[in-house]
Design an enzyme around this catalytic site. Structure first.
Site, PDB file in Angstrom:
ATOM      1  N   CYS A   1     -11.109   3.123  -0.096  1.00 44.86           N
ATOM      2  CA  CYS A   1      -9.697   3.400   0.167  1.00 44.86           C
ATOM      3  C   CYS A   1      -9.371   2.574   1.399  1.00 44.86           C
ATOM      4  O   CYS A   1     -10.135   2.597   2.383  1.00 44.86           O
ATOM      5  CB  CYS A   1      -9.487   4.886   0.454  1.00 44.86           C
ATOM      6  N   THR A   2      -8.280   1.829   1.342  1.00 50.44           N
ATOM      7  CA  THR A   2      -7.998   0.902   2.444  1.00 50.44           C
ATOM      8  C   THR A   2      -7.696   1.627   3.757  1.00 50.44           C
ATOM      9  O   THR A   2      -7.747   1.018   4.822  1.00 50.44           O
ATOM     10  CB  THR A   2      -6.829  -0.037   2.079  1.00 50.44           C
TER      11      THR A   2
ATOM     12  N   CYS B   1      -4.510  -1.540  -1.916  1.00 52.01           N
ATOM     13  CA  CYS B   1      -4.698  -0.112  -2.143  1.00 52.01           C
ATOM     14  C   CYS B   1      -5.613   0.055  -3.345  1.00 52.01           C
ATOM     15  O   CYS B   1      -5.315  -0.470  -4.426  1.00 52.01           O
ATOM     16  CB  CYS B   1      -3.335   0.529  -2.420  1.00 52.01           C
ATOM     17  N   ASN B   2      -6.724   0.727  -3.148  1.00 54.41           N
ATOM     18  CA  ASN B   2      -7.686   0.917  -4.252  1.00 54.41           C
ATOM     19  C   ASN B   2      -7.108   1.791  -5.351  1.00 54.41           C
ATOM     20  O   ASN B   2      -7.338   1.549  -6.533  1.00 54.41           O
ATOM     21  CB  ASN B   2      -8.961   1.585  -3.735  1.00 54.41           C
ATOM     22  N   THR B   3      -6.382   2.837  -4.948  1.00 57.79           N
ATOM     23  CA  THR B   3      -5.848   3.765  -5.950  1.00 57.79           C
ATOM     24  C   THR B   3      -4.883   3.031  -6.875  1.00 57.79           C
ATOM     25  O   THR B   3      -5.003   3.087  -8.102  1.00 57.79           O
ATOM     26  CB  THR B   3      -5.120   4.940  -5.251  1.00 57.79           C
TER      27      THR B   3
ATOM     28  N   ASP C   1       0.870  -1.195   0.000  1.00 64.58           N
ATOM     29  CA  ASP C   1       0.000   0.000   0.000  1.00 64.58           C
ATOM     30  C   ASP C   1       0.899   1.234   0.000  1.00 64.58           C
ATOM     31  O   ASP C   1       2.114   1.138   0.216  1.00 64.58           O
ATOM     32  CB  ASP C   1      -0.912  -0.010   1.251  1.00 64.58           C
TER      33      ASP C   1
ATOM     34  N   TYR D   1      -0.976   8.578  -2.818  1.00 60.53           N
ATOM     35  CA  TYR D   1      -1.173   8.234  -4.227  1.00 60.53           C
ATOM     36  C   TYR D   1      -2.372   8.994  -4.801  1.00 60.53           C
ATOM     37  O   TYR D   1      -2.446   9.264  -5.975  1.00 60.53           O
ATOM     38  CB  TYR D   1      -1.448   6.733  -4.373  1.00 60.53           C
ATOM     39  N   GLY D   2      -3.334   9.283  -3.920  1.00 63.02           N
ATOM     40  CA  GLY D   2      -4.613   9.841  -4.372  1.00 63.02           C
ATOM     41  C   GLY D   2      -4.508  11.167  -5.101  1.00 63.02           C
ATOM     42  O   GLY D   2      -5.387  11.514  -5.891  1.00 63.02           O
TER      43      GLY D   2
HETATM   44  N1  DGL Z   1      -4.750   3.402   0.724  1.00 56.95           N
HETATM   45  C1  DGL Z   1      -4.894   3.884  -0.595  1.00 56.95           C
HETATM   46  C2  DGL Z   1      -6.187   3.435  -1.254  1.00 56.95           C
HETATM   47  O1  DGL Z   1      -6.688   2.418  -0.920  1.00 56.95           O
HETATM   48  C3  DGL Z   1      -4.604   5.312  -0.959  1.00 56.95           C
HETATM   49  C4  DGL Z   1      -4.084   6.331  -0.039  1.00 56.95           C
HETATM   50  C5  DGL Z   1      -3.249   7.363  -0.782  1.00 56.95           C
HETATM   51  O2  DGL Z   1      -2.055   7.098  -0.944  1.00 56.95           O
HETATM   52  O3  DGL Z   1      -3.787   8.390  -1.242  1.00 56.95           O
HETATM   53  O4  DGL Z   1      -6.726   4.040  -2.110  1.00 56.95           O
END
Ligand code: DGL
Length: 258
Positions: A183-184, A69-71, A5, A37-38
């Site tokens: 988002c996790t 991580c969804n992103t 992540d 990442y977002g």
């Molecule tokens: N935990 C990440 C997700 O599931 C993203 C957090 C990030 O880096 O913005 O989307």
């Protein structure tokens, strides 16, 4: 197995994996040098994720990689699967279960700004929630709030209330009864989110489903732990110390830089 992540969000997936596969040795990788990442472009996220996972799989030879991580998953899952030979499990917004649960037909989706604009999410909406109203909201400050909470520091609860109010203020938003935590990091704020949305809203996220998928893909395999489970961080500086006690609570006793 390697769980990846941008920060501590993937620990919500780790929790569920432990319940099903307690003997599986875990390396938890946080690309905290790249967090968040977002707010990055698709190209930036794809380059970081594929580069890091390439180097990590070469070094640690995991049996399976989970992009927790969804992103990262909604942007780069296809690309990473093409270049790495190891099985990859991704994390994508739990729109399908939310569509099955909603009574009012109105679903809120909280994710990062990058996740909510992905074509991957459009496809999930089209396939599983075409007859529902899906309201999306990008809530980057919740990522930092979750990180601060896990460091044991005070964090911004106003951002959580704002996210709930913003979804409620959208046309149809007053009928939201189900919210996808896409988002996790966000399940780490479950209590605060429940307070902000009220008791009539149910939250859905993918962690249990991902753990089940990992258990299916590794069914019949023997696991044995030769070294302590550990966390890898890409960032420099002394921030790692702030996370150490919390990581130990997740069974991650070693902490290293990558
Ligand atoms: N935990 C990440 C997700 O599931 C993203 C957090 C990030 O880096 O913005 O989307």
């Amino acid at each position: 197995m390697l769980l990846f992540d941008s920060g501590v969000g993937g620990l919500t997936v780790l929790d569920e994996v432990r319940k099903l596969l307690p003997d599986a040795p875990i390396i938890y990788a946080s690309d905290n040098a790249g967090l968040p990442y977002g707010s990055k472009t698709e190209a930036q996220v794809a380059a970081r994720v594929s580069g890091l996972l390439g180097r990590m799989t070469e070094r640690y030879h995991p049996r399976l990689v989970c992009i927790a991580c969804n992103t990262a998953s909604t942007i780069a899952l296809g690309m990473v699967r093409e270049v790495l030979e190891v099985p990859i499990v991704g994390t994508v917004p739990a729109i399908k279960p939310a569509a099955a649960m909603t009574k009012t037909g109105v679903i809120g989706l909280l994710g990062t700004e990058a996740t909510i604009r992905q074509a991957y999410v459009d496809r999930l909406e089209h396939e599983f929630a075409a007859d529902k109203l899906l309201l999306r909201y990008g809530a980057p400050s919740l990522v930092e709030a979750a990180e601060a909470k896990l460091r044991g520091e005070p964090f911004d609860c106003a951002a959580i209330t704002e996210a709930a109010e913003a979804l409620r203020a959208m046309p149809g938003g007053d009928r939201i009864d189900t919210v996808v935590l896409a988002c996790t990091h966000f399940p780490l704020l479950h209590e605060e989110l429940s307070r902000a949305f009220g008791p009539e809203v149910t939250f859905v996220h993918g962690a249990q489903g991902i753990a089940r998928q990992i258990a299916r893909l590794t069914a019949g395999q023997e696991w044995s732990r030769q070294v302590l489970d550990r966390a890898l961080f890409t960032g420099r500086g002394n921030v790692l110390e702030a996370y150490r006690a919390m990581l130990a609570r997740y069974g991650l006793l070693g902490v290293e830089r990558f």
